[in-house]
Scaffold this active site. Structure first.
Site, PDB file in Angstrom:
ATOM      1  CG  ASP A 155      -9.658   1.944  -0.776  1.00 53.02           C
ATOM      2  OD1 ASP A 155      -8.640   1.930  -1.501  1.00 53.02           O
ATOM      3  OD2 ASP A 155      -9.616   1.796   0.452  1.00 53.02           O
ATOM      4  CD  GLU A 164       0.487   5.156  -7.411  1.00 52.34           C
ATOM      5  OE1 GLU A 164       0.925   6.243  -7.779  1.00 52.34           O
ATOM      6  OE2 GLU A 164      -0.428   4.574  -8.018  1.00 52.34           O
ATOM      7  CD1 TRP A 165      -4.968   3.197  -3.173  1.00 54.32           C
ATOM      8  CD2 TRP A 165      -3.843   5.045  -2.593  1.00 54.32           C
ATOM      9  NE1 TRP A 165      -4.535   3.043  -1.879  1.00 54.32           N
ATOM     10  CE2 TRP A 165      -3.851   4.171  -1.500  1.00 54.32           C
ATOM     11  CE3 TRP A 165      -3.196   6.288  -2.460  1.00 54.32           C
ATOM     12  CZ2 TRP A 165      -3.227   4.469  -0.283  1.00 54.32           C
ATOM     13  CZ3 TRP A 165      -2.584   6.587  -1.249  1.00 54.32           C
ATOM     14  CH2 TRP A 165      -2.596   5.690  -0.185  1.00 54.32           C
ATOM     15  N   GLY A 166      -3.334   4.569  -8.293  1.00 54.96           N
ATOM     16  CA  GLY A 166      -3.288   5.276  -9.578  1.00 54.96           C
ATOM     17  C   GLY A 166      -2.751   6.686  -9.471  1.00 54.96           C
ATOM     18  CG  ASP A 182      -2.295   0.517   0.989  1.00 59.85           C
ATOM     19  OD1 ASP A 182      -2.420   1.355   0.078  1.00 59.85           O
ATOM     20  OD2 ASP A 182      -3.240   0.153   1.711  1.00 59.85           O
TER      21      ASP A 182
HETATM   22  C1  GLA Z   1      -6.036   1.280   1.540  1.00 56.48           C
HETATM   23  C2  GLA Z   1      -6.167   0.281   0.402  1.00 56.48           C
HETATM   24  C3  GLA Z   1      -7.261  -0.715   0.740  1.00 56.48           C
HETATM   25  C4  GLA Z   1      -6.923  -1.430   2.033  1.00 56.48           C
HETATM   26  C5  GLA Z   1      -6.725  -0.407   3.161  1.00 56.48           C
HETATM   27  C6  GLA Z   1      -6.169  -1.056   4.417  1.00 56.48           C
HETATM   28  O1  GLA Z   1      -7.175   2.076   1.657  1.00 56.48           O
HETATM   29  O2  GLA Z   1      -6.440   0.943  -0.795  1.00 56.48           O
HETATM   30  O3  GLA Z   1      -7.416  -1.655  -0.311  1.00 56.48           O
HETATM   31  O4  GLA Z   1      -5.775  -2.197   1.854  1.00 56.48           O
HETATM   32  O5  GLA Z   1      -5.801   0.599   2.771  1.00 56.48           O
HETATM   33  O6  GLA Z   1      -5.955  -0.140   5.442  1.00 56.48           O
END
Ligand code: GLA
Length: 412
Positions: free
Chosen positions: A215, A193-195, A160
């Protein structure tokens, strides 16, 4: 004694050979990701969507049992991934420690249990100083953590990006990749890394998959004030990324919400089908111990999973956008096509159109393709395992709100 020119030459060759060997032996083996671990999108289960921080070893074992007994293992699911909150602190040598209250037998024993079921264990960490839930992150401990994971028998790492202020994403992920490689146990590397820094543009040699968005949450069409996204919002963000995905390196639009409370059965159905069209990793995020028959049927539909696992590994193209109605097209290795007809809206739509489609796919420049579905393709409904005629006639069907018709077209 006189040395002959021949002996002199032999000595010279020996010296050179020795030098050459020394250089070779001292050269560090250049790091890379482990190849061949994700030729099709990884499939498994992850604790986060349903359980958040409420993880413990009993729960994880029960998920492994359920994955085997529900038919999911037979359908191709293999990873059981413990997301955030399994770790509690570091010991005096800096080693990461699993919470002894939640995981009294330790991660190695859990890995052994999961392996004994013919499944694989995934674990979670973060490239910053803390995980998103505030547990110790791997920053500064990358090599040590990778060694711990390898010694426990871990097979998959989700990594993450919380608490990473001031860090360079590419360098941080590359560092963990190198650490995993050095630890010498093949581990699938999943970047989360969410893009934010377009990981699709630099991640191919670093990881096997990368999150493309924030998410997911279990709703069809929504956006929360902290940034979580519904199925439709995430779908829209995948459209332009299709050329970055392929065997060994997948776009990850996040884990599945199939079977979770916020989606009804039709929406779960459509969400799963869309993720298959997108060649997305299929990480179930529901409680596998309490699944209805309908949810098991969605998650284990082998004809639908075959679309996801198709060896060509090409993410679907949004072929047509008529507002609430969209047509998605995924070319398959043997010349077949998968077609998804999506109704995003709430009202039923009557579809009556030819499926003789032609499109010039310029995304794959310079090797652009023309996809042409003309003449004799048989149409098969993948949800219901039924043939529905051929492309010679118009295809007529009613599509409920929030549903996806998923077809395979095979040349007759
Ligand atoms: C981030 C990630 C999620 C999850 C949470 C855990 O938000 O994007 O998929 O792993 O952390 O805390």
């Amino acid at each position: 004694m006189k040395t002959s020119p021949l002996t002199l030459r032999n000595k010279f060759c020996m010296k050179n050979l020795l030098f050459f060997l020394l250089v070779i032996l001292q050269l560090p083996i250049s790091a890379q990701k482990f190849e061949g671990l994700a030729q099709t999108p990884p499939m498994g289960w992850n604790s986060w969507n349903q359980f958040g921080c409420r993880v413990n070893e009993q729960l994880i074992k029960e998920m492994a049992d359920a994955m085997a007994s529900s038919g999911m293992k037979d359908a191709g699911y293999e990873y059981i991934v413990i997301d955030d909150c399994w770790q509690i602190n570091r010991n005096e040598s800096g080693e990461i420690v699993a919470d002894p209250k939640l995981f009294p037998s330790g991660i190695k024993a859990l890995a052994d249990y999961i392996h004994s079921k013919g499944l694989k264990l995934g674990i979670y960490s973060d490239g910053g100083v803390s995980t998103c839930a505030g547990r110790p992150g791997s920053r500064g401990y990358e090599f040590q953590d990778a060694r711990s994971y390898a010694s426990w028998g871990v097979d998959y790492l989700k990594y993450d990006w919380c608490y990473s202020e001031g860090q360079n994403a590419e360098a941080s992920y590359r560092l963990m990749r190198d650490a995993l490689f050095k630890a010498e146990r093949p581990i699938v590397f999943s970047m989360c890394e969410w893009g934010s820094t377009q990981p699709w543009s630099w991640g191919k040699d670093i990881a096997h998959l990368w999150r493309t968005t924030g998410d997911i949450s279990d709703c069809w069409n929504c956006e929360s004030n902290w940034g979580s996204l519904g199925v439709m919002q995430i779908l829209d963000l995948q459209v332009k990324l299709r050329t970055y995905s392929g065997p060994g390196h997948w776009n990850d639009p996040d884990m599945l919400e199939v079977g979770n409370d916020g989606l009804n059965l039709t929406e779960s159905h459509a969400h799963f089908g869309l993720w298959c069209l997108l060649s997305a990793p299929l990480m179930a995020g529901n409680d596998l111990r309490n699944m209805s028959k309908d949810i098991i049927e969605i998650l284990t539909n082998k004809e639908v999973i075959a679309i996801n696992n198709d060896p060509l590994g090409r993410q679907a193209l949004k072929y047509m956008d008529y507002g609430d109605l969209e047509i998605w097209l995924k070319p398959l290795k043997n010349g077949d096509f998968a077609i998804g007809i999506l109704n995003r809206g709430d009202e039923k739509i009557k579809f009556d159109q030819t499926l003789q489609l032609t499109t010039y796919d310029t995304d794959f420049k310079p090797d652009s393709y023309t996809y042409r579905i003309d003449g004799n393709f048989e149409i098969r409904d993948l949800w219901n395992h039924k043939n529905l005629g051929s492309t010679k006639e118009n295809f007529k069907i009613e599509i409920e709100g929030h549903d996806l018709i998923l077809l395979r077209l095979s040349r007759l």
